[in-house]
Design a protein around this motif. Structure first.
Motif, PDB file in Angstrom:
ATOM      1  N   ILE A  86       8.628 -59.867 103.333  1.00 13.27           N
ATOM      2  CA  ILE A  86       9.090 -58.574 103.382  1.00 13.27           C
ATOM      3  C   ILE A  86       9.787 -58.253 104.750  1.00 13.27           C
ATOM      4  N   THR A  87      11.219 -57.769 104.776  1.00 19.49           N
ATOM      5  CA  THR A  87      11.832 -57.520 105.994  1.00 19.49           C
ATOM      6  C   THR A  87      12.313 -55.979 105.677  1.00 19.49           C
ATOM      7  N   ILE A  88      12.745 -55.548 106.989  1.00 21.37           N
ATOM      8  CA  ILE A  88      13.088 -54.205 107.006  1.00 21.37           C
ATOM      9  C   ILE A  88      14.605 -54.142 107.269  1.00 21.37           C
ATOM     10  N   GLU A  89      15.477 -53.453 106.570  1.00 18.21           N
ATOM     11  CA  GLU A  89      16.943 -53.495 106.918  1.00 18.21           C
ATOM     12  C   GLU A  89      17.266 -52.017 107.171  1.00 18.21           C
ATOM     13  N   VAL A  90      17.926 -51.634 108.315  1.00 23.68           N
ATOM     14  CA  VAL A  90      18.254 -50.270 108.766  1.00 23.68           C
ATOM     15  C   VAL A  90      19.648 -49.930 108.560  1.00 23.68           C
ATOM     16  N   ASN A  91      20.154 -49.021 107.940  1.00 27.92           N
ATOM     17  CA  ASN A  91      21.706 -48.631 107.868  1.00 27.92           C
ATOM     18  C   ASN A  91      21.842 -47.448 108.475  1.00 27.92           C
ATOM     19  N   VAL A  92      22.917 -47.191 108.987  1.00 27.50           N
ATOM     20  CA  VAL A  92      23.371 -45.800 109.902  1.00 27.50           C
ATOM     21  C   VAL A  92      24.207 -45.144 108.897  1.00 27.50           C
ATOM     22  N   ASN A  93      23.735 -43.963 108.573  1.00 25.65           N
ATOM     23  CA  ASN A  93      24.677 -43.128 107.601  1.00 25.65           C
ATOM     24  C   ASN A  93      24.818 -41.853 108.123  1.00 25.65           C
ATOM     25  N   GLU A  94      26.020 -41.540 108.799  1.00 28.51           N
ATOM     26  CA  GLU A  94      26.050 -40.216 109.423  1.00 28.51           C
ATOM     27  C   GLU A  94      25.912 -39.214 108.634  1.00 28.51           C
ATOM     28  N   VAL A  95      26.378 -39.246 107.160  1.00 32.54           N
ATOM     29  CA  VAL A  95      25.950 -38.157 106.237  1.00 32.54           C
ATOM     30  C   VAL A  95      24.605 -37.746 106.104  1.00 32.54           C
ATOM     31  N   VAL A  96      23.877 -38.623 106.198  1.00 35.83           N
ATOM     32  CA  VAL A  96      22.370 -38.187 106.020  1.00 35.83           C
ATOM     33  C   VAL A  96      21.991 -37.091 107.302  1.00 35.83           C
ATOM     34  N   SER A  97      22.576 -37.070 108.275  1.00 42.46           N
ATOM     35  CA  SER A  97      22.290 -35.961 109.537  1.00 42.46           C
ATOM     36  C   SER A  97      22.765 -34.628 108.790  1.00 42.46           C
ATOM     37  N   THR A  98      23.679 -34.700 108.091  1.00 42.89           N
ATOM     38  CA  THR A  98      24.160 -33.255 107.538  1.00 42.89           C
ATOM     39  C   THR A  98      23.064 -32.711 106.452  1.00 42.89           C
ATOM     40  N   LYS A  99      22.378 -33.575 105.915  1.00 42.39           N
ATOM     41  CA  LYS A  99      21.655 -33.095 104.689  1.00 42.39           C
ATOM     42  C   LYS A  99      20.529 -32.309 105.727  1.00 42.39           C
ATOM     43  N   HIS A 100      20.214 -32.548 106.779  1.00 45.98           N
ATOM     44  CA  HIS A 100      19.247 -31.972 107.463  1.00 45.98           C
ATOM     45  C   HIS A 100      19.578 -30.755 108.609  1.00 45.98           C
ATOM     46  N   ALA A 101      20.738 -30.358 108.036  1.00 45.34           N
ATOM     47  CA  ALA A 101      21.128 -28.958 108.904  1.00 45.34           C
ATOM     48  C   ALA A 101      20.345 -27.721 108.599  1.00 45.34           C
ATOM     49  N   PHE A 102      19.149 -27.767 109.321  1.00 42.64           N
ATOM     50  CA  PHE A 102      18.178 -26.791 108.881  1.00 42.64           C
ATOM     51  C   PHE A 102      18.307 -25.321 109.472  1.00 42.64           C
ATOM     52  N   THR A 103      18.360 -24.553 108.643  1.00 40.79           N
ATOM     53  CA  THR A 103      18.161 -22.993 108.869  1.00 40.79           C
ATOM     54  C   THR A 103      16.509 -22.855 109.292  1.00 40.79           C
ATOM     55  N   PRO A 104      16.639 -21.706 109.929  1.00 41.99           N
ATOM     56  CA  PRO A 104      15.032 -21.448 110.242  1.00 41.99           C
ATOM     57  C   PRO A 104      14.045 -21.361 108.944  1.00 41.99           C
ATOM     58  N   LEU A 105      14.714 -20.659 107.736  1.00 46.86           N
ATOM     59  CA  LEU A 105      13.833 -20.831 106.623  1.00 46.86           C
ATOM     60  C   LEU A 105      13.734 -22.302 106.204  1.00 46.86           C
ATOM     61  N   GLU A 106      14.553 -23.168 106.230  1.00 45.91           N
ATOM     62  CA  GLU A 106      14.330 -24.521 105.708  1.00 45.91           C
ATOM     63  C   GLU A 106      13.419 -25.247 106.898  1.00 45.91           C
ATOM     64  N   LYS A 107      13.474 -24.940 107.994  1.00 45.71           N
ATOM     65  CA  LYS A 107      12.669 -25.645 109.172  1.00 45.71           C
ATOM     66  C   LYS A 107      11.025 -25.155 108.737  1.00 45.71           C
ATOM     67  N   PHE A 108      10.990 -23.679 108.358  1.00 48.51           N
ATOM     68  CA  PHE A 108       9.587 -23.125 108.279  1.00 48.51           C
ATOM     69  C   PHE A 108       9.049 -23.806 106.951  1.00 48.51           C
ATOM     70  N   GLU A 109       9.995 -23.951 105.706  1.00 49.33           N
ATOM     71  CA  GLU A 109       9.559 -24.531 104.627  1.00 49.33           C
ATOM     72  C   GLU A 109       8.995 -25.939 104.806  1.00 49.33           C
ATOM     73  N   LYS A 110       9.771 -26.723 105.666  1.00 53.69           N
ATOM     74  CA  LYS A 110       9.356 -28.246 105.815  1.00 53.69           C
ATOM     75  C   LYS A 110       8.023 -28.247 106.491  1.00 53.69           C
ATOM     76  N   LEU A 111       7.864 -27.419 107.692  1.00 59.49           N
ATOM     77  CA  LEU A 111       6.453 -27.314 108.295  1.00 59.49           C
ATOM     78  C   LEU A 111       5.526 -26.944 107.478  1.00 59.49           C
ATOM     79  N   LYS A 112       5.859 -26.044 106.426  1.00 56.71           N
ATOM     80  CA  LYS A 112       4.707 -25.480 105.607  1.00 56.71           C
ATOM     81  C   LYS A 112       4.228 -26.682 104.708  1.00 56.71           C
TER      82      LYS A 112
END
Length: 129
Positions: A86-112
């Protein structure tokens, strides 16, 4: 006694098996206070290709941090899945970060989702989101 590499186990395993162990390890990290590494592990579900576990992270900084901390994870996965290829390969995908542009409600739902008691606290103290 040090084993020769050809004596190390190489048992087959499924992506489901890998994800189960991956998430157990992330929870263990989180429970022991290593929240950053646990967060990197949970940004995206890793994908299995043969014995290579591929993970996408949102930027180069997170990749460097993850790579610095992945040795314990790799040892854990190799042991639990009985496969030392087993090996682990990490790729950087700048688009991934845009998926996590949290609004306060999204942050709360994630915490919940992480800790349902947050909703109880919100109700108890009549808090806004």
């Amino acid at each position: 006694m040090v084993r020769q590499t050809d004596e190390l186990p190489r048992e087959p395993f499924s992506e489901t098996d890998m994800l189960l162990q991956w998430n157990k390890f992330a929870k263990r990290l989180s429970d022991s206070g290593q929240k950053i590494m646990a967060t990197y592990m949970q940004i995206n579900d890793p994908v299995l290709e043969g014995t290579i576990i591929k993970l996408e992270l949102p930027n180069e900084g997170s990749k460097v941090d993850f790579d610095n901390g992945k040795h314990e994870l790799l040892g854990y996965l190799r042991g639990k899945l009985h496969n030392h290829d087993i090996t682990i390969e990490v790729n950087v995908n700048e688009v991934v970060s845009t998926k996590h542009a949290f609004t306060p409600l999204e942050k709360f739902e994630k915490l919940k989702a992480i800790n349902p008691s947050v909703e109880t606290l919100r109700k108890m103290f009549d808090l806004d989101i």
